[in-house]
Design a protein around this motif. Structure first.
Motif, mmCIF file in Angstrom:
data_model
loop_
_atom_site.group_PDB
_atom_site.id
_atom_site.type_symbol
_atom_site.label_atom_id
_atom_site.label_comp_id
_atom_site.label_asym_id
_atom_site.label_seq_id
_atom_site.Cartn_x
_atom_site.Cartn_y
_atom_site.Cartn_z
ATOM 1 N N ILE A 81 0.843 -1.194 0.000
ATOM 2 C CA ILE A 81 0.000 0.000 0.000
ATOM 3 C C ILE A 81 0.883 1.251 0.000
ATOM 4 N N ARG A 82 0.276 2.362 -0.419
ATOM 5 C CA ARG A 82 1.014 3.620 -0.603
ATOM 6 C C ARG A 82 0.556 4.643 0.433
ATOM 7 N N PHE A 83 1.522 5.412 0.926
ATOM 8 C CA PHE A 83 1.271 6.396 1.985
ATOM 9 C C PHE A 83 1.940 7.711 1.601
ATOM 10 N N ASP A 84 1.226 8.539 0.842
ATOM 11 C CA ASP A 84 1.744 9.849 0.457
ATOM 12 C C ASP A 84 0.583 10.834 0.379
ATOM 13 N N ARG A 85 0.855 12.028 -0.062
ATOM 14 C CA ARG A 85 -0.181 13.059 -0.071
ATOM 15 C C ARG A 85 -1.347 12.690 -0.982
ATOM 16 N N ASP A 86 -1.046 12.011 -2.076
ATOM 17 C CA ASP A 86 -2.107 11.638 -3.014
ATOM 18 C C ASP A 86 -3.048 10.584 -2.431
ATOM 19 N N SER A 87 -2.515 9.682 -1.630
ATOM 20 C CA SER A 87 -3.326 8.568 -1.117
ATOM 21 C C SER A 87 -4.012 8.888 0.210
ATOM 22 N N THR A 88 -3.704 10.052 0.794
ATOM 23 C CA THR A 88 -4.269 10.385 2.111
ATOM 24 C C THR A 88 -5.086 11.678 2.082
ATOM 25 N N ARG A 89 -5.599 12.037 0.916
ATOM 26 C CA ARG A 89 -6.315 13.316 0.792
ATOM 27 C C ARG A 89 -7.649 13.326 1.537
ATOM 28 N N GLU A 90 -8.319 12.191 1.610
ATOM 29 C CA GLU A 90 -9.633 12.143 2.250
ATOM 30 C C GLU A 90 -9.500 12.270 3.769
ATOM 31 N N LYS A 91 -10.594 12.686 4.402
ATOM 32 C CA LYS A 91 -10.602 12.800 5.848
ATOM 33 C C LYS A 91 -10.324 11.441 6.487
ATOM 34 N N HIS A 130 -4.985 9.307 6.676
ATOM 35 C CA HIS A 130 -3.767 8.872 7.364
ATOM 36 C C HIS A 130 -4.078 7.747 8.344
ATOM 37 N N ARG A 131 -5.127 7.950 9.130
ATOM 38 C CA ARG A 131 -5.493 6.960 10.147
ATOM 39 C C ARG A 131 -5.871 5.623 9.514
ATOM 40 N N GLN A 132 -6.632 5.660 8.428
ATOM 41 C CA GLN A 132 -7.101 4.431 7.792
ATOM 42 C C GLN A 132 -5.952 3.611 7.220
ATOM 43 N N ILE A 133 -5.010 4.288 6.552
ATOM 44 C CA ILE A 133 -3.889 3.559 5.954
ATOM 45 C C ILE A 133 -2.983 2.978 7.034
ATOM 46 N N LEU A 134 -2.671 3.775 8.057
ATOM 47 C CA LEU A 134 -1.812 3.271 9.128
ATOM 48 C C LEU A 134 -2.484 2.133 9.888
ATOM 49 N N ALA A 135 -3.797 2.247 10.098
ATOM 50 C CA ALA A 135 -4.522 1.171 10.794
ATOM 51 C C ALA A 135 -4.524 -0.102 9.956
ATOM 52 N N GLN A 136 -4.689 0.056 8.654
ATOM 53 C CA GLN A 136 -4.670 -1.102 7.753
ATOM 54 C C GLN A 136 -3.313 -1.796 7.793
ATOM 55 N N PHE A 137 -2.247 -1.001 7.786
ATOM 56 C CA PHE A 137 -0.898 -1.579 7.805
ATOM 57 C C PHE A 137 -0.591 -2.185 9.177
ATOM 58 N N ALA A 138 -0.951 -1.492 10.237
ATOM 59 C CA ALA A 138 -0.660 -1.987 11.590
ATOM 60 C C ALA A 138 -1.397 -3.278 11.900
ATOM 61 N N SER A 139 -2.575 -3.463 11.291
ATOM 62 C CA SER A 139 -3.350 -4.681 11.549
ATOM 63 C C SER A 139 -2.843 -5.876 10.752
ATOM 64 N N GLY A 140 -1.791 -5.681 9.956
ATOM 65 C CA GLY A 140 -1.212 -6.790 9.208
ATOM 66 C C GLY A 140 -1.852 -7.052 7.862
ATOM 67 N N LYS A 141 -2.646 -6.096 7.333
ATOM 68 C CA LYS A 141 -3.314 -6.294 6.052
ATOM 69 C C LYS A 141 -2.413 -5.955 4.868
ATOM 70 N N ALA A 142 -1.170 -5.570 5.134
ATOM 71 C CA ALA A 142 -0.198 -5.306 4.068
ATOM 72 C C ALA A 142 1.183 -5.680 4.574
#
Length: 749
Positions: free
Chosen positions: A530-540, A543-555
């Motif tokens: 998964i990608r974590f940059d300004r383009d992928s985190t524009r929605e409200k 940041h939290r959703q991507i980090l939570a997805q990664f921390a939960s082991g889904k990537a």
């Protein structure tokens, strides 16, 4: 009791800078400085903020019909020191106080009456010691009365709300008895309702079950004995538990009735910090930043100045430094070295660290600057300033070993025929992590797909039609590509032919996060990336959703820009890598070495934070760069010593003060001419103040969004006043379509 002024100076957000108007207090209402009032201006209702009280009409209004104040819209309890600090900040950053005030206030907070007072006023009783009347010896006091006096003496300004005293089990009879003896007094105040005082405010340190290291305990001991107006630089290696020190220090301040302000450099760091703090402090932890809605920001602003007896913890980005928290007990700047604390546009061009240090002294609060890689300015301040003390956390929690640093020479990769952006050694390590159930993060200096697009026939680089910069290549998952300017947000499709020579042989150069994602997906089949940059985190909450997805082991792999290096805690990450590090090392900037080493050390700290050791891979075509030696050996303090010596010898920041005057306009000729006029108008003042003036000269990027840009560089004594005329006088020299921006103590040159 509040004085009753006959006339009030009220600032109203009318026009681009706002205006001050004088109104008459015909109803003889007790109105405080900082209160919001309802007034009429040109047949419209406006909400204004009271900035001054008068008992005589200004001489220039003697024969004028002064309009009355209609009513108090919202009473506040803003600390007068907040206004003093704001005035001083306006002078330091060379703008008017009212422009500084407009920066501090939430968007649409004042001006034309568009918002309703959702929090109606209600009465509460404020109890305080009669400080001007000493306790008489013949007064016979009970134990409960003595306890109340002792408790009030420890409170800010020796005052507290009666509702708080009742929660502390002080009875009404005890309070009334002390009133009759003229030892305490009461005052009815109007305020706005906020959430009730939480139970956690009675928490003591011993309820925190997390065991502290000896370094953490020592840091808290130093913090507890600090005088107010002083602070510490908490220099802790990555993974040493700085956040736990923040939380313990904050708990102590809340327990004493003080508010706490925690600043982070980027919104991406807020979710984890919010979650950590709410586990300890509940719903009294709030966030304040640009993604919050206008209503949320207004609610937090109200809670800030009405928080006496109901302290809160605010976690936010640099703009949160302006919240009028009263009383303010502690300011924390996490990752204090980060450049995101410096605002470059729009004006004022302030630095949140500088504002925080000055506010701490002005408002008599404590301050913690935290970092694994302290800035030169903060580290030097500890050597020369009694108000800032250096405290070290030298070991990771659990005595974890630092990650192993590996420098990959990409010249050898190329020599041996490997032309992929990802080295063979890094690919091998990436394949291993999935088998072990571990994760990896990969930092790419730029977002997008490629850095620029060039014609292979004539060499022309496709540039933005509005800016003097190359267009970046972007690509979506369906392989559709387009060009995007990261300066003005201009976008266009990729044309089939070169506009210079007509050839159709285009090639994209450089790598971005999107291209790295594509290469990894091709090389690592079955990996979840998964990608974590300004383009992928524009929605409200992106940041939290991507980090939570990664921390939960889904990537398995997280690919991102510099956001990855900043304070995120991911225990399963054992591998961190930097691709194309040369783009960081070879920037023509005074601070490039400092910023590069900070970034690389911060990223290295993301690996091995759990119970497994970590590895770091840095890919570069210049492995002999001096920064690499400091990185591998972990000698950041040696770097600071040497870099400060170089700066001092060359009379550069922080040993000298600098300022850049930016002039921009639609016409290059008029802009250049205006810059010359401004330079000549301040040249004599610079000479008399022993400041050097260089320029004017074109900015490194001369044109942005169809506006020509010129600069004047000023260079003078450390801590001296800028040798500039007033903001109003400078603006008189500027034509209609030309803009002026003054950037004191710039980060980027």
């Amino acid at each position: 009791m509040s004085p009753v002024y006959v006339y009030l100076d009220i600032w109203i957000e009318a026009g681009p800078r706002g205006h001050v108007f004088t109104y008459k207090n015909t109803q003889a209402i007790a109105i405080n400085i900082g209160d919001l009032v309802k007034v009429y201006l040109r047949h419209y209702t406006h909400i204004g903020i009271v900035i001054r009280g008068r008992n005589r009409i200004p001489s220039e209004l003697q024969n004028s019909n002064v309009k009355p104040v209609e009513e108090i819209f919202e009473p506040t309890t803003i600390d007068p020191n907040w206004y003093t600090w704001l005035h001083n900040s306006a002078n330091r950053y060379h703008i008017s106080f009212f422009r500084m005030l407009k920066t501090a206030l939430p968007s649409q907070w004042l001006g034309n009456h568009k918002r309703s007072n959702k929090n109606p006023s209600y009465k509460q009783v404020k109890i305080g010691l009669m400080m001007e009347s000493p306790i008489k010896r013949n007064n016979i006091l009970t134990n409960s009365q003595l306890e109340l006096i002792h408790w009030l003496r420890k409170q800010p300004n020796q005052h507290s709300m009666q509702s708080v005293l009742q929660e502390k089990k002080f009875s009404n009879s005890t309070i009334n008895s002390l009133k009759k003896k003229n030892i305490i007094h009461s005052q009815i105040e109007l305020t706005t309702k906020i959430s009730p005082k939480p139970k956690y405010l009675n928490t003591k340190f011993n309820v925190f079950n997390i065991p502290l290291s000896s370094d953490q305990q020592a840091a808290l001991r130093v913090f507890e004995i600090l005088n107010r107006g002083h602070g510490i630089l908490l220099w802790g290696v990555t993974g040493s538990g700085k956040t736990e020190v923040y939380i313990q220090a904050a708990a102590k301040q809340l327990e004493e009735g003080y508010n706490v302000l925690i600043l982070t450099p980027e919104i991406s760091l807020i979710p984890q910090l919010i979650d950590r703090c709410r586990k300890c402090f509940g719903k009294q932890v709030v966030e304040y930043h640009s993604i919050c809605g206008k209503d949320d920001r207004a609610r937090i602003w109200q809670a800030s100045y009405n928080a006496i007896g109901r302290p809160i913890v605010v976690i936010g980005t640099r703009s949160a430094i302006f919240l009028p928290l009263n009383p303010l007990g502690l300011i924390i700047l996490d990752e204090e070295h980060d450049n995101c604390y410096k605002q470059e546009n729009p004006i004022p061009c302030y630095h949140a660290r500088d504002l925080a240090l000055r506010r701490s002294q002005q408002c008599n609060s404590k301050i913690i600057l935290g970092s694994a890689t302290p800035s030169l300015e903060a580290w030097r301040a500890c050597q020369n300033n009694d108000s800032l003390t250096l405290v070290r956390l030298r070991q990771r929690i659990g005595c974890q070993v630092p990650p192993q640093i590996n420098i990959v020479d990409m010249r050898l990769e190329l020599k041996e025929g490997h032309r992929n952006s990802i080295s063979r050694s890094l690919l091998y390590q990436l394949k291993i992590i999935k088998e072990l159930g571990e994760q990896a993060i990969i930092l790419v200096p730029r977002r997008g797909y490629s850095s620029f697009l060039s014609c292979r026939s004539c060499g022309t680089v496709v540039e933005c039609p509005k800016c003097d910069v190359p267009l970046r290549v972007h690509q979506n998952k369906k392989q559709y590509s387009w060009l995007h300017c990261h300066w003005c947000d201009y976008k266009e499709t990729i044309k089939q032919k070169c506009h210079d020579c007509g050839a159709n042989a285009f090639k994209a150069f450089g790598i971005g996060t999107q291209q790295v994602m594509e290469q990894l997906e091709q090389a690592l089949e079955g990996f979840r990336i998964i990608r974590f940059d300004r383009d992928s985190t524009r929605e409200k909450d992106g940041h939290r959703q991507i980090l939570a997805q990664f921390a939960s082991g889904k990537a398995d792999i997280l690919v991102g820009t510099q956001m990855l290096s900043k304070g995120i805690d991911l225990p399963r990450v054992t591998l961190a890598a930097v691709l194309a590090a040369d783009g960081l090392l070879h920037r023509p900037d005074l601070r490039s070495s400092e910023q590069s080493l900070q970034l690389l050390l911060q990223l290295a700290g993301r690996a091995g934070r759990g119970d497994r050791s970590g590895k770091v891979f840095i890919q570069t075509y210049y492995p002999q760069h001096p920064i690499m030696r400091y990185l591998v050996n972990g000698q950041y303090e040696d770097f600071l010593i040497k870099e400060l010596t170089i700066r001092k010898t060359a009379s550069l920041a922080p040993y000298r003060r600098t300022c850049i005057v930016h002039v921009s306009g639609t016409s290059d000729t008029i802009t250049a001419s205006t810059a010359n006029i401004i330079a000549e108008s301040i040249r004599l003042e610079c000479k008399q103040s022993d400041w050097s003036l260089v320029g004017p000269f074109p900015a490194p990027v001369r044109r942005v969004a169809n506006r020509s840009r010129w600069q004047i560089l000023l260079h003078g004594k450390e801590d001296s006043i800028l040798p500039l005329t007033t903001d109003a006088e400078l603006n008189q020299l500027i034509p209609k379509d030309v803009h002026l921006k003054i950037d004191p103590d710039p980060i980027n040159f």
